[in-house]
Motif scaffolding. Structure first.
Motif, PDB file in Angstrom:
ATOM      1  N   SER A  67       6.573   5.664  10.896  1.00 56.40           N
ATOM      2  CA  SER A  67       7.660   4.116  11.056  1.00 56.40           C
ATOM      3  C   SER A  67       8.206   3.926   9.467  1.00 56.40           C
ATOM      4  CB  SER A  67       6.983   3.133  11.739  1.00 56.40           C
ATOM      5  OG  SER A  67       5.631   2.384  11.068  1.00 56.40           O
ATOM      6  N   LEU A  68       7.076   4.264   8.663  1.00 60.63           N
ATOM      7  CA  LEU A  68       7.306   3.641   7.296  1.00 60.63           C
ATOM      8  C   LEU A  68       8.338   4.708   6.392  1.00 60.63           C
ATOM      9  CD1 LEU A  68       3.798   2.727   5.766  1.00 60.63           C
ATOM     10  CD2 LEU A  68       5.918   1.462   6.194  1.00 60.63           C
ATOM     11  N   TRP A  69       8.497   5.919   6.932  1.00 57.69           N
ATOM     12  CA  TRP A  69       9.484   6.906   6.094  1.00 57.69           C
ATOM     13  C   TRP A  69      10.337   7.636   7.085  1.00 57.69           C
ATOM     14  CZ3 TRP A  69       8.639  11.577   8.491  1.00 57.69           C
ATOM     15  CH2 TRP A  69       7.262  11.889   8.959  1.00 57.69           C
TER      16      TRP A  69
END
Ligand code: HEM
Ligand SMILES: *[C@@H]1O[C@H](CO)[C@@H](O)[C@H](O)[C@H]1NC(C)=O
Ligand SMILES: *[C@@H]1O[C@H](CO)[C@@H](O)[C@H](O)[C@H]1NC(C)=O
Length: 656
Positions: A67-69
């Motif tokens: 979800s961060l990238w």
């Protein structure tokens, strides 16, 4: 002491973090104002440090939670438009989006209407020449400048792009293609009806294109190994074609060009002194290539200066260097004689508004060699691979070539009579289709003028285009956008559209009722200025004509490609010469020996060829851009050329 150092480091860090965050916030605010979908990326896709080191970071980033990238990483990977096709546009549900990063605010679009505005309205959406620094290393030139300086460069360089020289190109391309075939077949091959497996198609097509632009553009006769220099060649020019480095050089001219292009990134990053000192092979090659190329150019320039001083007659062909030099020299003479008055002085260190500097002359000569050969070579390379991949398309092309030329010897082909029909046949369609799927220039850079915000209308809505917004026209994506291209379900991959398939016959389909192509032309923004170059079209009314802004292998508007006509002519000549007598097949050595193929029935052969097709398509999907879209990193597709009638695979009517 330790504390002071710590405090200083801490303060510096704080400044960096602050600048970073402030930059990002500012760009997010601007992105929001545009009204387009936007994504936020912690690094700019144009960041040079990132571009050189992304392969180190990407695996590390992917260790973090997805979800961060997931949202942004794609956009900072090289050549994502080509690699991921429509995936991200579909996922984001948009044809245009903005990327806000700390350093840059960048818009990416595959929307034909917006692209049309970006290419036509040069006053407010000029070319973003900042990305072309690498092509300026020998001097500013027509490709890398904007504004009044560009107009000067365009005026001086465009003069020789006329139909007379296109005809000259046609004849030269025919000759060079025969040279290429001669090299592949050799004397034995011709007898056996087949070449051995060729792994050097990309290199060979590069040499083919360089030889053509060398002669047509500059009057330089470049040879294939085994050829000898004709007697009538000016001894001054003969050294450029020499197959051994001439006195005073350590590389042949052709090798100096080729190696300069291969090492262009190193040449850009390190200055010359450093390159000469670094103990690495790439640095030594880069240094050698650059020194040799510059020396050739200097000598060439001097020769042309003398020729101009003597008032020599313009030479046959485009004589680009002569043209550049004469434009400078004759204006100088004119000014000395009082025919040109006023304006800036005649300083030789910068452009004065009506003449080019020596560095600019060399810069333009370099750009004509680069722009005029790598793009054309790649397109011919991929066209040949796609024809090997798609036997049905190859058979259609051969049928059309037979219809146009029968058995007539190519040296007797008449340019004026044949070029129209040739470009309107499967030959033209095959080139168009190759350029649709594999445009050498995948993204075309524009920028919103730096002083004021502008607006652009997209689907009936006005969007703010903030001053300084970088706009990347993703040609490669627009070319596969189902909104602008009539499409059917793919018979090959089973996917919803056939836009990722190589289907030259789509150029003979009629446009659907919906979007009439001509509507776009009437919206009053088409720039009808005369910027030189070929003004006509390759259009035949009966053929499919893409919506304006949806097909731009050569860009469009005032900054479109100067060499479009000669590139089309060159490629069409090559395909016609090759396929009049030969076919191209994928090599299958990896799976079966010649004897094993010999023993196979049709069904078995089809299955075997299917393996080669799958592999070839996979390799092609890994193409990426350094200067242009091509197979880098040692990738290649092995092929064989065979005399027509000696095919092992592609003549089988059941093989698609
Ligand atoms: C298949 C072959 C070719 C393709 C796909 C191609 C594509 C392009 C594209 C997309 C541009 C615009 C670049 C931009 O705006 O950033 C361009 C510009 C240019 N091309 Fe080509 N090109 C081809 C062949 C050639 C040839 C053969 C020549 C010359 C001999 C040439 C000379 C130029 C020049 C001088 C420009 C700069 C024009 C200007 O900015 O005013 N190109 N080309
Ligand atoms: C390269 O950089 C060095 C040190 O910065 C400088 O002394 C030298 O003149 C530069 N060389 C060239 C060719 O620009
Ligand atoms: C190729 O594309 C050009 C540009 O859109 C078009 O004018 C031409 O008719 C096309 N050629 C064929 C054979 O469809």
């Amino acid at each position: 002491m330790a504390f002071a150092v710590l405090a200083a480091v801490g303060a510096a860090l704080a400044v960096v973090v602050y600048t970073y965050v402030a930059g990002l916030r500012k760009n997010i605010a601007k992105a929001r104002k545009t009204g387009f979908v936007y994504i936020v990326s912690p690094v700019s896709p144009y960041n040079l440090v990132w571009q050189l080191s992304f392969f180190i970071w990407v695996p590390l980033i992917k260790l973090l939670p997805r979800s961060l990238w997931d949202n942004w990483l794609f956009v900072v990977l090289p050549e994502w438009g080509y690699a991921t096709k429509q995936e991200h546009f579909r996922r984001l549900g948009t044809e245009t989006f903005v990327v806000a990063s700390p350093g840059d605010l960048i818009l990416f679009t595959e929307h034909a209407g917006l692209i049309h505005q970006l290419t036509q309205r040069r006053e407010i959406f000029p070319k973003d020449v900042s990305v072309y620094g690498v092509l300026e290393m020998f001097g500013r030139n027509v490709l890398t400048t904007e504004g009044a300086l560009w107009r000067l460069h365009r005026k001086v360089t465009s003069a020789s792009f006329n139909e007379k020289n296109a005809a000259h190109t046609f004849a030269e391309a025919i000759g060079q293609t025969r040279g290429l075939l001669g090299r592949w077949f050799g004397a034995d091959g011709e007898r056996a009806g087949t070449t051995g497996t060729i792994k050097t198609l990309e290199h060979d097509t590069m040499r083919w294109a360089l030889n053509i632009i060398g002669y047509v553009g500059f009057g330089l006769r470049l040879l294939w190994p085994g050829q000898t220099m004709p007697d009538d060649v000016d001894p001054k020019l003969a050294k450029y074609g020499s197959l051994e480095p001439p006195p005073g050089h350590t590389l042949t001219f052709a090798d100096s060009v080729e190696l300069t292009l291969q090492r262009i990134v190193a040449i850009l990053i390190f200055n010359e002194t450093l390159l000469g000192l670094l103990p690495f092979r790439f640095a030594k090659e880069a240094y050698k290539a650059k020194r040799n190329f510059l020396k050739y150019m200097d000598e060439f320039l001097k020769d042309k200066m003398e020729e101009a001083k003597r008032g020599g007659e313009p030479r046959d062909g485009m004589d680009i260097m002569g043209q550049l030099v004469r434009s400078k020299y004759s204006e100088k003479m004119a000014r000395a004689e009082g025919k040109i008055s006023g304006g800036g002085g005649s300083s030789s260190s910068s452009s004065t508004g009506f003449q080019l500097t020596d560095a600019e002359i060399v810069g333009n000569a370099f750009i004509m060699i680069v722009a005029g050969h790598e793009t054309t070579a790649n397109t011919l390379h991929f066209a040949l691979l796609e024809l090997a991949n798609n036997p049905a398309a190859q058979r259609c092309l051969q049928r059309d070539v037979d219809g146009l030329f029968g058995g007539a010897d190519p040296s007797a082909w008449d340019y004026e009579r044949s070029i129209g029909p040739l470009l309107a046949s499967h030959v033209g369609a095959c080139i168009n289709e190759t350029l649709r799927l594999m445009p050498p220039v995948t993204g075309i850079p524009k920028v919103v003028t730096h002083d004021t915000d502008q607006t652009a209308n997209v689907d009936g809505r006005a969007h703010v285009m903030p001053a300084g917004l970088k706009c990347t026209i993703l040609a490669v994506s627009a070319h596969r956008n189902p909104r602008w291209w009539p499409t059917r379900p793919s018979g090959r991959s089973g996917s919803e559209t056939d836009l990722d398939d190589f289907l030259p016959e789509r150029w003979f389909r009629q446009a659907p009722g919906g979007e009439a192509p001509s509507k776009e032309d009437d919206d009053g923004i088409v720039d009808r200025g005369d910027y030189g170059g070929f003004q006509g079209s390759d259009v035949s009314a009966a053929l499919f004509r893409p919506v304006r802004g949806s097909y731009l292998p050569f860009s469009d508007g005032p900054r479109s490609c100067l060499g479009r006509r000669i590139a089309m002519v060159e490629m069409a000549a090559a395909l016609a010469v090759i396929f009049q007598r030969y076919s191209v097949e994928l090599a299958v050595d990896e799976w079966a020996s010649d004897a094993a193929v010999e023993a196979m029935g049709p069904e078995e052969r089809r299955a075997l060829y299917g393996k080669a097709q799958a592999k070839s398509r996979d390799v092609i999907s890994k193409a990426d851009s350094i200067l242009t879209l091509k197979l880098h990193h040692g990738l290649y597709v092995p092929v064989r050329f065979v005399k027509r009638g000696c095919e092992r695979f592609v003549s089988d009517p059941l093989l698609q």
